[in-house]
Design a protein around this motif. Structure first.
Motif, PDB file in Angstrom:
ATOM      1  N   UNK A  17     -86.601  -0.878 -28.566  1.00  0.00           N
ATOM      2  CA  UNK A  17     -86.915  -1.938 -28.839  1.00  0.00           C
ATOM      3  C   UNK A  17     -87.117  -2.192 -27.169  1.00  0.00           C
ATOM      4  N   UNK A  18     -86.413  -3.296 -26.449  1.00  0.00           N
ATOM      5  CA  UNK A  18     -85.981  -4.278 -25.687  1.00  0.00           C
ATOM      6  C   UNK A  18     -87.086  -3.760 -25.222  1.00  0.00           C
ATOM      7  N   UNK A  19     -87.363  -2.618 -24.389  1.00  0.00           N
ATOM      8  CA  UNK A  19     -88.357  -1.624 -23.103  1.00  0.00           C
ATOM      9  C   UNK A  19     -89.437  -2.593 -24.136  1.00  0.00           C
ATOM     10  N   UNK A  20     -89.809  -1.638 -25.298  1.00  0.00           N
ATOM     11  CA  UNK A  20     -91.427  -2.290 -26.076  1.00  0.00           C
ATOM     12  C   UNK A  20     -91.260  -3.774 -26.249  1.00  0.00           C
ATOM     13  N   UNK A  21     -90.935  -4.112 -26.308  1.00  0.00           N
ATOM     14  CA  UNK A  21     -90.798  -5.688 -26.602  1.00  0.00           C
ATOM     15  C   UNK A  21     -91.200  -6.877 -25.398  1.00  0.00           C
ATOM     16  N   UNK A  22     -90.172  -6.058 -24.865  1.00  0.00           N
ATOM     17  CA  UNK A  22     -90.497  -6.967 -22.817  1.00  0.00           C
ATOM     18  C   UNK A  22     -91.463  -6.119 -21.416  1.00  0.00           C
ATOM     19  N   UNK A  23     -90.850  -5.167 -21.983  1.00  0.00           N
ATOM     20  CA  UNK A  23     -91.630  -4.195 -20.310  1.00  0.00           C
ATOM     21  C   UNK A  23     -93.787  -3.872 -20.915  1.00  0.00           C
ATOM     22  N   UNK A  24     -94.029  -4.511 -20.576  1.00  0.00           N
ATOM     23  CA  UNK A  24     -95.264  -3.496 -21.690  1.00  0.00           C
ATOM     24  C   UNK A  24     -96.020  -1.957 -20.821  1.00  0.00           C
ATOM     25  N   UNK A  25     -95.517  -2.385 -19.423  1.00  0.00           N
ATOM     26  CA  UNK A  25     -95.400  -0.842 -19.334  1.00  0.00           C
ATOM     27  C   UNK A  25     -95.062   0.373 -19.863  1.00  0.00           C
ATOM     28  N   UNK A  26     -94.129   0.100 -20.821  1.00  0.00           N
ATOM     29  CA  UNK A  26     -93.128   1.253 -21.570  1.00  0.00           C
ATOM     30  C   UNK A  26     -94.019   1.691 -22.245  1.00  0.00           C
ATOM     31  N   UNK A  27     -94.133   3.907 -22.267  1.00  0.00           N
ATOM     32  CA  UNK A  27     -95.147   4.064 -23.009  1.00  0.00           C
ATOM     33  C   UNK A  27     -94.868   4.474 -23.958  1.00  0.00           C
ATOM     34  N   UNK A  28     -95.615   5.633 -24.450  1.00  0.00           N
ATOM     35  CA  UNK A  28     -95.318   6.380 -26.227  1.00  0.00           C
ATOM     36  C   UNK A  28     -94.293   7.206 -25.543  1.00  0.00           C
ATOM     37  N   UNK A  29     -94.788   8.290 -24.290  1.00  0.00           N
ATOM     38  CA  UNK A  29     -93.970   9.073 -24.341  1.00  0.00           C
ATOM     39  C   UNK A  29     -92.885   8.584 -23.958  1.00  0.00           C
TER      40      UNK A  29
END
Length: 606
Positions: free
Chosen positions: A495-507
């Motif tokens: 959740x933190x990566x997905x919300x605050x780091x745009x480059x987080x990918x599905x994999x």
């Protein structure tokens, strides 16, 4: 002897609960209403409902029990639970609400370019967390019934009767009332449990717990062992010798020597012995010093699990989708912080009060005396209802019992709704029958509530069978911490990566959930096997099982996994990632407009 005050108060609570569910049943004509109460819950209603959801059996019974059993070590639970909503208000509450979905798996699907795999893995993690969190609520139900009534029905033990009664009531009122009924019930249940805790807290303070808390009291606990285990080891180091040196001569003769003289090595005895200081083995264990249950690594990891784990609890995060806007979601959390802080201060004081008053008062009450050994409770999680009775009589026990059931009803209700939303909305509506009419979607949600209720019943009945209730002195608090560890590992880095780091990918998100959730469950199972005696002392399995709370390693590992997988998977970001980012971090109006535009685009393409 039945406590009529307790019976009447619990019956009144059940009647009010069912009445509210009956009143709100017509509000559940659509899935948005059944799962999210139409997204119209205000900040004060939602803040008390979230607290009702959050103050589970672990909070109401377990924290006071942990402080009673472990002193300062038990206070780590209060600190961790109390601080948990700070990162929620800073990092998650508003963005999650602005994104505007139904569930965490829904968030995964929309955030990562309509990823079905991410949503399904999210559903699996939601169900695992719900199971881990439902288990201690069932233990709390059985424990409270044991103190409240003391007898079983239909051939069941008191513990089993409490589990069955709680599940039946919860299954009925959640399936009938949906999120609207559950929210109103949680609000009422919060005030019942909060005032019950305040009653005992005030009585403890009035009677002077501060004098006891300031003294360097040795920490002793009661346990049940076989005669064979009692006599193991060299003379002077046996449990028998330690108990003889600790217990009063009268209690030792009655509880221990009388059984030993019969010569049956498999007979069980109740003993009170000094506790081992795990931080400083050369010192006597005292209430005011950490080291009873955990070494420094487990202590730090436990607090980390509690603080981070809240951000991944499905039944808590789903409540933010019921607020009308991100601004209201933030305001809701600020009120939650205030309620939470005061509640856990009260819980800690009550736990210390148990050590102060129980040895003096237990002997005068036959019912309480049967629950103790030489003035020490056999099950520390019973300290709150026992103190309610000793300090305020039958009414005190009745009110505390109503508070305990309110805590369990409220939390179980939230868990069942969260679980049903994953099965009904995330799976049935999206994969099994996307074109189903609204009434059928709601019906599937209700069926999911019933199915999860029956499964939680089996979990609750099975816990004593595998010996967990004797392996851990503060079982309810321990089991909830496991749930926090799983949620913290599975969802918080994602959740933190997905919300605050745009480059987080599905994999990257999927890999992080598998490593975080799966790794947490693995170490928890290793610890259970170690504590229940499956692994021999010094074995490799026992070494792995020595880490009771794996968050200190698993959470950073999950973050690292997300980062490494994402940077090697640069072409897998969603096509509309900029729109998604504006939807997460824009104003409430912009987020809602983008959400509607993306939904309309999906409908046109379909």
């Amino acid at each position: 002897m039945l406590n009529m005050w307790a019976i009447l108060m619990v019956i009144l609570l059940v009647v009010v609960t069912i009445g509210i569910s009956m009143y709100t049943r017509n509000f559940n004509s659509s899935t948005a209403n059944f799962y999210l109460a139409g997204r119209k819950i205000g900040f004060m209603t939602n803040s008390t409902a979230i607290c009702g959801d959050y103050f589970s059996a672990a909070s109401f019974l377990g924290v006071a029990g942990a402080v009673y059993a472990s002193g300062v070590d038990g206070m780590w639970y209060a600190i961790g639970f109390g601080a948990a909503f700070v990162p929620v208000v800073l990092f998650l509450a508003s963005p999650l609400r602005k994104f505007g979905e139904y569930t965490i798996p829904d968030f995964l699907f929309a955030r990562f370019g309509k990823s079905h795999k991410a949503r399904v893995i999210g559903v699996v993690m939601v169900q695992l967390i719900c199971i881990f969190y439902l288990a201690p609520q069932m233990v709390g139900a059985g424990t409270t019934w044991d103190v409240l009534v003391g007898v079983g029905f239909l051939g069941m033990t008191p513990y089993q009767t409490g589990v069955v009664a709680t599940v039946v009531v919860m299954m009925f009122y959640v399936a009938l009332g949906g999120m609207k009924g559950t929210t109103l019930n949680q609000m009422i249940q919060f005030w019942v449990l909060f005032t019950a805790m305040f009653l005992v807290f005030a009585l403890v303070l009035i009677n002077g717990v501060g004098n006891y808390a300031s003294q360097n009291q040795p920490l002793t606990n009661a346990s049940t062992v076989t005669v064979a285990k009692l006599m193991e080891g060299e003379e002077g180091k046996r449990v028998y010798d330690k108990a003889k040196a600790t217990m009063s001569p009268e209690a030792f003769a009655t509880e221990v020597d009388a059984v030993v003289q019969k010569g049956d090595p498999n007979a069980t005895v109740h003993v009170v012995v000094p506790q081992v200081n795990k931080l400083h083995p050369d010192r006597t264990m005292v209430m005011q010093e950490p080291g009873h249950r955990y070494d420094w690594l487990n202590q730090f990891s436990m607090v980390l699990a509690l603080v981070l784990g809240t951000m991944g609890l499905p039944h808590i995060m789903n409540r933010y989708y019921t607020n009308p806007s991100g601004k209201v979601a933030r305001l809701t959390t600020l009120w939650v912080l205030a309620f939470v802080a005061f509640f856990y201060i009260m819980s800690s004081v009550v736990g210390l009060g148990g050590r102060r008053f129980l040895p003096e008062l237990a002997g005068a009450d036959p019912t309480t005396a049967a629950l103790t050994v030489d003035g020490v409770l056999l099950k520390s999680d019973q300290i709150l209802p026992v103190l309610g009775k000793l300090l305020f009589g039958e009414f005190g026990l009745g009110y505390v019992a109503a508070g305990a059931f309110a805590a369990m009803f409220s939390t179980v209700g939230g868990l069942l709704i969260a679980s049903a939303a994953s099965w009904g909305h995330d799976i049935y509506e999206n994969y099994v029958n996307p074109n189903a009419p609204e009434w059928k979607k709601v019906m599937v949600g209700k069926i999911a509530v019933v199915a999860m209720s029956l499964f939680s019943l089996l979990v609750g009945l099975g816990i004593p069978a595998i010996g967990l209730d004797t392996a851990y002195p503060s079982l309810i608090a321990m089991m909830v911490t496991w749930a926090f560890a799983v949620s913290g590992g599975a969802f918080v880095p994602m959740l933190l990566s997905s919300i605050w780091w745009k480059k987080t990918t599905r994999k990257g998100a999927i890999a992080g959930m598998i490593v975080g959730g799966g790794g947490s469950i693995f170490f928890i199972l290793m610890n259970i096997l170690k504590e229940t005696g499956v692994f021999a002392a010094g074995s490799f399995g026992a070494t792995l099982g020595s880490l009771a709370f794996p968050s200190i390693f698993i959470v950073p590992l999950s973050f690292l996994t997300i980062y490494l997988v994402s940077i090697t998977d640069k072409n897998q970001m969603p096509v509309y990632v900029n729109n998604i980012w504006a939807r997460i971090h824009g104003s409430d109006e912009l987020s809602e407009r983008i959400r509607k535009q993306m939904k309309e685009a999906d409908q046109r393409s379909a």
